[in-house]
Design a protein around this motif. Sequence first.
Motif, PDB file in Angstrom:
ATOM      1  N   ASP A 140      22.804  -9.843   3.617  1.00  0.00           N
ATOM      2  CA  ASP A 140      23.645  -9.365   2.515  1.00  0.00           C
ATOM      3  C   ASP A 140      25.073  -9.416   3.015  1.00  0.00           C
ATOM      4  O   ASP A 140      25.566  -8.467   3.620  1.00  0.00           O
ATOM      5  CB  ASP A 140      23.241  -7.942   2.116  1.00  0.00           C
ATOM      6  CG  ASP A 140      23.936  -7.472   0.846  1.00  0.00           C
ATOM      7  OD1 ASP A 140      25.054  -7.952   0.578  1.00  0.00           O
ATOM      8  OD2 ASP A 140      23.359  -6.627   0.129  1.00  0.00           O
ATOM      9  N   ARG A 141      25.759 -10.518   2.759  1.00  0.00           N
ATOM     10  CA  ARG A 141      27.053 -10.761   3.399  1.00  0.00           C
ATOM     11  C   ARG A 141      28.096  -9.696   3.066  1.00  0.00           C
ATOM     12  O   ARG A 141      28.762  -9.182   3.977  1.00  0.00           O
ATOM     13  CB  ARG A 141      27.559 -12.155   3.031  1.00  0.00           C
ATOM     14  CG  ARG A 141      28.776 -12.609   3.828  1.00  0.00           C
ATOM     15  CD  ARG A 141      28.502 -12.505   5.344  1.00  0.00           C
ATOM     16  NE  ARG A 141      29.629 -12.937   6.130  1.00  0.00           N
ATOM     17  CZ  ARG A 141      29.739 -14.146   6.691  1.00  0.00           C
ATOM     18  NH1 ARG A 141      28.784 -15.047   6.524  1.00  0.00           N
ATOM     19  NH2 ARG A 141      30.785 -14.464   7.419  1.00  0.00           N
ATOM     20  N   PRO A 142      28.281  -9.315   1.792  1.00  0.00           N
ATOM     21  CA  PRO A 142      29.306  -8.299   1.508  1.00  0.00           C
ATOM     22  C   PRO A 142      29.057  -6.973   2.231  1.00  0.00           C
ATOM     23  O   PRO A 142      29.990  -6.368   2.782  1.00  0.00           O
ATOM     24  CB  PRO A 142      29.237  -8.127  -0.012  1.00  0.00           C
ATOM     25  CG  PRO A 142      28.659  -9.403  -0.511  1.00  0.00           C
ATOM     26  CD  PRO A 142      27.695  -9.839   0.543  1.00  0.00           C
ATOM     27  N   VAL A 143      27.801  -6.530   2.249  1.00  0.00           N
ATOM     28  CA  VAL A 143      27.476  -5.260   2.914  1.00  0.00           C
ATOM     29  C   VAL A 143      27.643  -5.395   4.419  1.00  0.00           C
ATOM     30  O   VAL A 143      28.207  -4.513   5.085  1.00  0.00           O
ATOM     31  CB  VAL A 143      26.046  -4.810   2.559  1.00  0.00           C
ATOM     32  CG1 VAL A 143      25.638  -3.611   3.420  1.00  0.00           C
ATOM     33  CG2 VAL A 143      25.956  -4.443   1.087  1.00  0.00           C
ATOM     34  N   MET A 144      27.147  -6.493   4.974  1.00  0.00           N
ATOM     35  CA  MET A 144      27.270  -6.692   6.423  1.00  0.00           C
ATOM     36  C   MET A 144      28.736  -6.785   6.835  1.00  0.00           C
ATOM     37  O   MET A 144      29.137  -6.232   7.863  1.00  0.00           O
ATOM     38  CB  MET A 144      26.498  -7.943   6.848  1.00  0.00           C
ATOM     39  CG  MET A 144      24.988  -7.762   6.792  1.00  0.00           C
ATOM     40  SD  MET A 144      24.068  -9.272   7.193  1.00  0.00           S
ATOM     41  CE  MET A 144      22.411  -8.591   7.409  1.00  0.00           C
ATOM     42  N   ASP A 145      29.540  -7.471   6.041  1.00  0.00           N
ATOM     43  CA  ASP A 145      30.972  -7.547   6.337  1.00  0.00           C
ATOM     44  C   ASP A 145      31.621  -6.160   6.321  1.00  0.00           C
ATOM     45  O   ASP A 145      32.559  -5.896   7.082  1.00  0.00           O
ATOM     46  CB  ASP A 145      31.677  -8.449   5.322  1.00  0.00           C
ATOM     47  CG  ASP A 145      31.468  -9.927   5.606  1.00  0.00           C
ATOM     48  OD1 ASP A 145      31.100 -10.267   6.740  1.00  0.00           O
ATOM     49  OD2 ASP A 145      31.667 -10.742   4.684  1.00  0.00           O
ATOM     50  N   SER A 146      31.109  -5.268   5.471  1.00  0.00           N
ATOM     51  CA  SER A 146      31.717  -3.944   5.336  1.00  0.00           C
ATOM     52  C   SER A 146      31.451  -3.044   6.538  1.00  0.00           C
ATOM     53  O   SER A 146      32.223  -2.121   6.794  1.00  0.00           O
ATOM     54  CB  SER A 146      31.217  -3.257   4.059  1.00  0.00           C
ATOM     55  OG  SER A 146      29.870  -2.846   4.191  1.00  0.00           O
ATOM     56  N   VAL A 147      30.360  -3.294   7.283  1.00  0.00           N
ATOM     57  CA  VAL A 147      30.043  -2.424   8.424  1.00  0.00           C
ATOM     58  C   VAL A 147      30.269  -3.103   9.778  1.00  0.00           C
ATOM     59  O   VAL A 147      30.227  -2.435  10.809  1.00  0.00           O
ATOM     60  CB  VAL A 147      28.590  -1.904   8.350  1.00  0.00           C
ATOM     61  CG1 VAL A 147      28.387  -1.053   7.108  1.00  0.00           C
ATOM     62  CG2 VAL A 147      27.582  -3.042   8.408  1.00  0.00           C
TER      63      VAL A 147
END
Length: 392
Positions: A140-147
């Motif tokens: 999940d790129r957006p979520v992974m980028d966020s953390v």
Amino acid sequence: MVKALRAVFMVVLPSIFVVFAVVVWPWDLEAPWKRFAMFNPGGYSFLDNGDTRGNCTERQNIVFIKTHKVGGTTLATILYRYGYQRDLSFVINRRKDWNGHLRTLSIDKENPGKTLLPPRDREKRRRFKYNICNIHALYDRPVMDSVMENDTFFVILLRDPVSQFESAFDFFHMDQEIKPLKGKSDPLAFFFTNPNFFMAQASKVRRRDLRNNQFYHLRLSWRFYEDDNFIKTTIKRLDAELDLVMILEYFDESLILLKKKMCWTYLDILYVKKNQRIKKTKVTNEVAEEIRKWNKADTMLYDHFKRKLFSEIEQYGPSFYDDLNRFREMQRSVTRQCVNSRKVVSNNGKTFEYGSRRRDDDICQVLTRDTQTWFQKIWQSQLGLPIRPRWI
């Protein structure tokens, strides 16, 4: 009076030095490996990162999208060792203190602390930013980028769909999971007499492992398993998003590419195979073809990125095979000195690993350490419990 002060000085000063050396002074990762030179006929440096011009900077932030039965435990262990020795923070499910996996569980972007164990560093805890993710989690790129920290490297390991499917079918006991297959002499071959029917008999959790499981972890919905155009479009998007797609059948080659892209050393990518299966089913050519057709999306994904791997090897330049041979010589050297031929069986007799030949040697203990032990060390470390030295 002078004698008394001198006595106190002689007792206290060594203690201060010991505390300073263990807690404050940076741990020298190079020193333990110097003694391997005697076993290294080529005289290669384990700490060579291939940067002869001084224009590469080590990258420490990485997401490994870990799928099932692709040899991912070996790569995950490499990352555990790398991150632990550098006090890096790992993405870990705070409710699973035995493996930290997220699997299908989503991370709340607004409040990641509901799901994740806090990072080690105080500043990272405030921002909930991590360096490494190497657990089972859906891409999940957006979520992974966020953390994840900025400039995070994204990698996945793929395996030939035939061997991956056979491995998952055996490891997850599909012949017991799917009742009509019980007692069949060749349940894998029998499954393909009516795959849709038999898959419907499995539990919801296991159905995910019975078709296109590698692409499933990259968020391809089952609704598009037969849609060639959508599959091709998704592969094209992933090609642009992922920094490296490794191939299990070319694992050493993939590691050399990873090493160069991350500006790592040979020491960082040394490994001992983990979680190897004891029993394997022989797959006929006819069944292999059925597996490829049934897992068409995985086959298209694998074929595309296998071609890309060869292209990246070509782009690497003429030194690639020199570097590969150098690495394999180091692997053989370490294996000869460290790895015990006796198999340590785990997972209720389904898998095995090799233990250390030299129990008194820190290096061998580190290289042969099982994934579960690494995870427990990292779990305790991320909780803030002092564990020194970082090397062992």
